[in-house]
Scaffold this motif. Structure first.
Motif, mmCIF file in Angstrom:
data_model
loop_
_atom_site.group_PDB
_atom_site.id
_atom_site.type_symbol
_atom_site.label_atom_id
_atom_site.label_comp_id
_atom_site.label_asym_id
_atom_site.label_seq_id
_atom_site.Cartn_x
_atom_site.Cartn_y
_atom_site.Cartn_z
ATOM 1 N N LEU A 50 0.731 -1.232 0.163
ATOM 2 C CA LEU A 50 -0.006 0.046 -0.016
ATOM 3 C C LEU A 50 0.820 1.197 0.063
ATOM 4 C CD1 LEU A 50 -3.023 -1.194 2.174
ATOM 5 C CD2 LEU A 50 -3.128 -0.528 -0.214
ATOM 6 N N VAL A 79 2.429 2.257 -2.417
ATOM 7 C CA VAL A 79 2.390 2.835 -3.645
ATOM 8 C C VAL A 79 1.284 3.643 -3.786
ATOM 9 C CG1 VAL A 79 0.744 1.190 -4.630
ATOM 10 C CG2 VAL A 79 2.310 1.641 -5.971
ATOM 11 N N GLY A 126 -7.959 -8.257 3.715
ATOM 12 C CA GLY A 126 -6.839 -7.320 3.087
ATOM 13 C C GLY A 126 -5.461 -8.266 3.305
ATOM 14 N N LEU A 177 -10.310 -6.070 -1.400
ATOM 15 C CA LEU A 177 -10.326 -4.827 -0.277
ATOM 16 C C LEU A 177 -11.762 -4.046 -0.636
ATOM 17 C CD1 LEU A 177 -6.754 -3.127 -0.367
ATOM 18 C CD2 LEU A 177 -7.799 -4.963 1.164
ATOM 19 N N GLY A 229 0.673 -2.918 -8.017
ATOM 20 C CA GLY A 229 0.246 -2.302 -6.522
ATOM 21 C C GLY A 229 -0.696 -1.251 -6.546
ATOM 22 N N LEU A 230 -0.690 -0.406 -7.572
ATOM 23 C CA LEU A 230 -1.907 0.563 -7.611
ATOM 24 C C LEU A 230 -3.266 -0.390 -7.729
ATOM 25 C CD1 LEU A 230 -0.636 3.349 -9.900
ATOM 26 C CD2 LEU A 230 -1.499 3.626 -7.463
ATOM 27 N N THR A 232 4.383 -1.402 -9.943
ATOM 28 C CA THR A 232 3.679 0.100 -9.665
ATOM 29 C C THR A 232 2.309 -0.076 -9.928
ATOM 30 O OG1 THR A 232 6.059 1.315 -9.827
ATOM 31 C CG2 THR A 232 3.928 2.478 -9.672
ATOM 32 N N ALA A 248 -3.564 -9.665 0.198
ATOM 33 C CA ALA A 248 -1.990 -9.442 -0.005
ATOM 34 C C ALA A 248 -1.468 -10.642 -0.403
ATOM 35 C CB ALA A 248 -1.758 -8.560 1.202
ATOM 36 N N PHE A 263 -3.959 -2.972 -6.524
ATOM 37 C CA PHE A 263 -4.440 -3.526 -5.358
ATOM 38 C C PHE A 263 -4.852 -2.299 -4.236
ATOM 39 C CE2 PHE A 263 -3.095 -4.774 -0.877
ATOM 40 C CZ PHE A 263 -3.832 -5.836 -0.810
ATOM 41 N N ALA A 264 -3.859 -1.293 -4.447
ATOM 42 C CA ALA A 264 -4.308 -0.216 -3.161
ATOM 43 C C ALA A 264 -5.598 0.362 -3.462
ATOM 44 C CB ALA A 264 -2.897 0.348 -3.110
ATOM 45 N N VAL A 292 -4.886 -1.769 6.739
ATOM 46 C CA VAL A 292 -5.254 -2.808 5.970
ATOM 47 C C VAL A 292 -4.516 -4.101 6.645
ATOM 48 C CG1 VAL A 292 -5.088 -4.026 3.711
ATOM 49 C CG2 VAL A 292 -5.705 -1.525 3.737
ATOM 50 N N LEU A 352 -9.105 0.532 -2.263
ATOM 51 C CA LEU A 352 -9.464 1.310 -1.115
ATOM 52 C C LEU A 352 -10.466 2.257 -1.545
ATOM 53 C CD1 LEU A 352 -6.286 1.728 0.922
ATOM 54 C CD2 LEU A 352 -8.450 0.191 1.539
#
Lengths: 251, 319
Positions: free
Chosen positions: A122, A124, B262, B242, B177-178, B174, B266, B180-181, A151, B184
């Motif tokens: 996260l 990122v 999460g 998520l 990762g984005l 990247t 992950a 995934f993140a 998280v 949110l």
């Protein structure tokens, strides 16, 4: 003022424990130290490369090894660094170890691979904003968690180094204050004893004026509490030493 | 048990056993203890717990209490969650936990596939039906080199392979990762990211095919493309998981749902990362290499992606 936030949890035997949470300063410093480590590693790699560059180029042409190394290097400069160290070092990257903080789960256990991946992937979404969301969340959040910590369900706790040496016997007490024997134990609570030994240990670092002033005030207050005559101004510290020695002895 | 009157006497009487407990806990965390030592650890732990109870009552706020708290926190986890070797933990992660997470989030997987597929189809159909759409959907640099009758991918050959590979890996990581993140954001960000990537790839493919460069372009994509897209889908699957926890936490609080799912989602990164590293190597070394025939590239690409999906679908199932 709000009390320092703590991580509270229970062991399976239902012993309630509380650990101090790390603040923004410690975490930022640990991050800087990690970034410095990574930077130095790259500088070293670059030096090695510039010395043995031709050899490496030949290797690269022959195999995918050089590429794998480069790719792994880039990955480890990002959040791979944190994940690898947090798993290998019980929640401590080199920077965190230096500062004395570590990542734990909400039940106080060391982080596992899933938690470490979650909290670091996260990054990122925080890096593009210069970690601003993380900084705000740590500074203002009740449990000092970054987005990644929320998280993953992880927290960063302080590892304090407690000094048990203060309880060792300091030596013979000044016989002039033998009247304190038998009263010292009841005179000071444990935390007061800790503060008294703090003063006795740190006094060489104090300004002479401040040292004399604090010593005299402590001695006067404690003498009054013990019901013994107040020591002469020059004798404040021997008085405090004697008090600490008797207290440590259990008398 | 004698009752020491002061904290100093208390610490001096007990310190040896605390230090021994700390040493045993450190030994248990890093290696193996014999049966006798484990028994000793247990005994000392119970004794230290008693000491803490006493310190709390008799010596509150002292360093002795703080030291005992930290000691017990460490020893408790050593005692109750005996640490498997790091290797055993990794083996378990890959053998059971990762495939289990993958299979537990089937809905999220379906969403990821739908959005990526919609992007791909949308981009391809738009350019196929209305070639003018390429002006918006295909980057200028790509259109320029296609108009000149050559593929920009050839330029990859001239760069140092290692550097290209690491740049590709970094970029892909990247994006993953984005994906995934951004879960949110309730899944909105993840969906947009998938759509955008799908649109671009679909449009570029259609544009290139239209200009007769389809075979070399697909040849370039064949070796690394399937695995790369698979990794993106898996990362997005985690992102949608998520989002699911945020949007529909069920009977849990949002925070608790987010943590539970999460952590599980992950785990998918435990395959996304090695896959993308492998993809970067293939993309830099194999994809632009003319000495690999197109069929071999396609076989490699399908084998990589096929192995990944087969592993996720089958590994760790109860026999």
């Amino acid at each position: 003022m709000r009390p320092e936030p703590e991580l509270r949890f229970e062991t399976p035997e239902r012993i309630a424990l509380a650990l101090d949470l790390a603040g923004l300063g410690a975490r930022a410093f640990a991050w800087l130290a990690d970034v410095l480590c990574i930077f130095l590693l790259w500088v070293t790699a670059l030096l090695v490369y510039s010395i043995t560059g031709d050899l490496l180029r030949d290797l690269q042409a022959l195999s995918a090894l050089g590429q794998l190394l480069a790719v792994a290097g880039v990955f480890l400069s990002g959040w791979g660094w944190d994940v690898a160290w947090e798993l290998a070092g019980g929640g401590r990257t080199p920077g965190k170890r230096l500062v004395g903080i570590r990542v734990v789960r909400a039940d106080g256990a060391p982080v596992g691979p899933a938690e470490s991946l979650a909290r670091n992937v996260l990054r990122v979404v925080e890096v593009p904003f210069g970690y601003a969301p993380g900084v705000l969340a740590v500074a203002l959040g009740p449990r000092r968690q970054r987005l990644g910590d929320l998280v993953a369900g992880t927290l960063v706790v302080r590892e304090r180094r407690f000094d048990l040496g203060r309880y060792d016997l300091a030596g013979a007490a000044d016989p002039r204050f033998a009247a304190l024997r038998g009263r010292a134990a009841a005179l000071l609570a444990a935390d007061e004893f800790d503060r008294l030994t703090d003063f006795l240990r740190r006094r060489p670092e104090l300004e002479p004026d401040a040292r004399a002033r604090v010593g005299a005030r402590l001695a006067a207050a404690l003498a009054a509490r013990a019901g013994v005559p107040r020591p002469a101004p020059g004798d404040a510290e021997p008085f405090l030493e004697a008090l600490a020695a008797f207290h440590a002895e259990g008398a | 048990m004698t009752r020491e009157r002061t904290v100093g006497a208390f610490v001096r009487a007990r310190r040896a056993s605390w230090d021994r407990l700390a040493a045993l806990a450190a030994g248990a965390a890093s290696g193996r203890l014999g049966a006798a030592e484990v028994e000793e650890l247990d005994r000392l732990y119970r004794r230290a717990a008693g000491d803490l109870a006493r310190a709390r009552v008799a010596f509150p706020g002292s360093d002795a209490e703080g030291h005992l708290t930290q000691l017990l926190a460490t020893a408790s986890h050593v005692l109750h969650a005996p640490r498997r070797s790091a290797l055993a933990a990794l083996a378990r992660l890959y053998r059971e936990e990762v495939p289990a997470s993958f299979r537990a989030e089937r809905g999220a997987l379906a969403l990821a596939l739908v959005f990526l597929g919609a992007g791909l189809a949308g981009g391809a159909l738009a350019v196929a039906w209305e070639p003018g759409a390429a002006e918006w959907l295909v980057p200028d640099a790509v259109r320029a080199s296609v108009a000149a009758g050559e593929l920009w991918t050839g330029a990859l050959l001239s760069a140092a392979p290692g550097v290209t590979g690491s740049a590709l890996a970094h970029n892909n990581l990247t994006v993953a990762g984005l994906a995934f993140a951004l879960g949110l954001t309730g899944g909105l960000g993840t969906a947009l990211l998938l759509l955008a990537n799908g649109l671009l790839l679909g449009a570029v493919t259609a544009h290139v095919v239209e200009h007769g460069l389809g075979a070399p372009f697909l040849g370039f994509l064949a070796a690394h493309g399937p695995a790369e897209l698979s990794a993106l889908v898996l990362a997005a699957q985690g992102g949608f998981a998520l989002a699911g926890a945020l949007v529909a936490p069920g009977e849990w609080s949002r925070a608790a749902a987010l943590q539970a799912r999460g952590r599980s989602a992950a785990r998918l990164f435990a395959v996304v990362v090695p896959t993308l590293v492998l993809v970067a190597v293939v993309e830099a070394a194999v994809s632009p290499a003319p000495e690999w025939p197109g069929a071999a590239k396609a076989a490699l690409g399908l084998a990589l992606a096929g192995a990944l999906w087969l592993y996720l679908a089958r590994a760790g199932r109860a026999r």
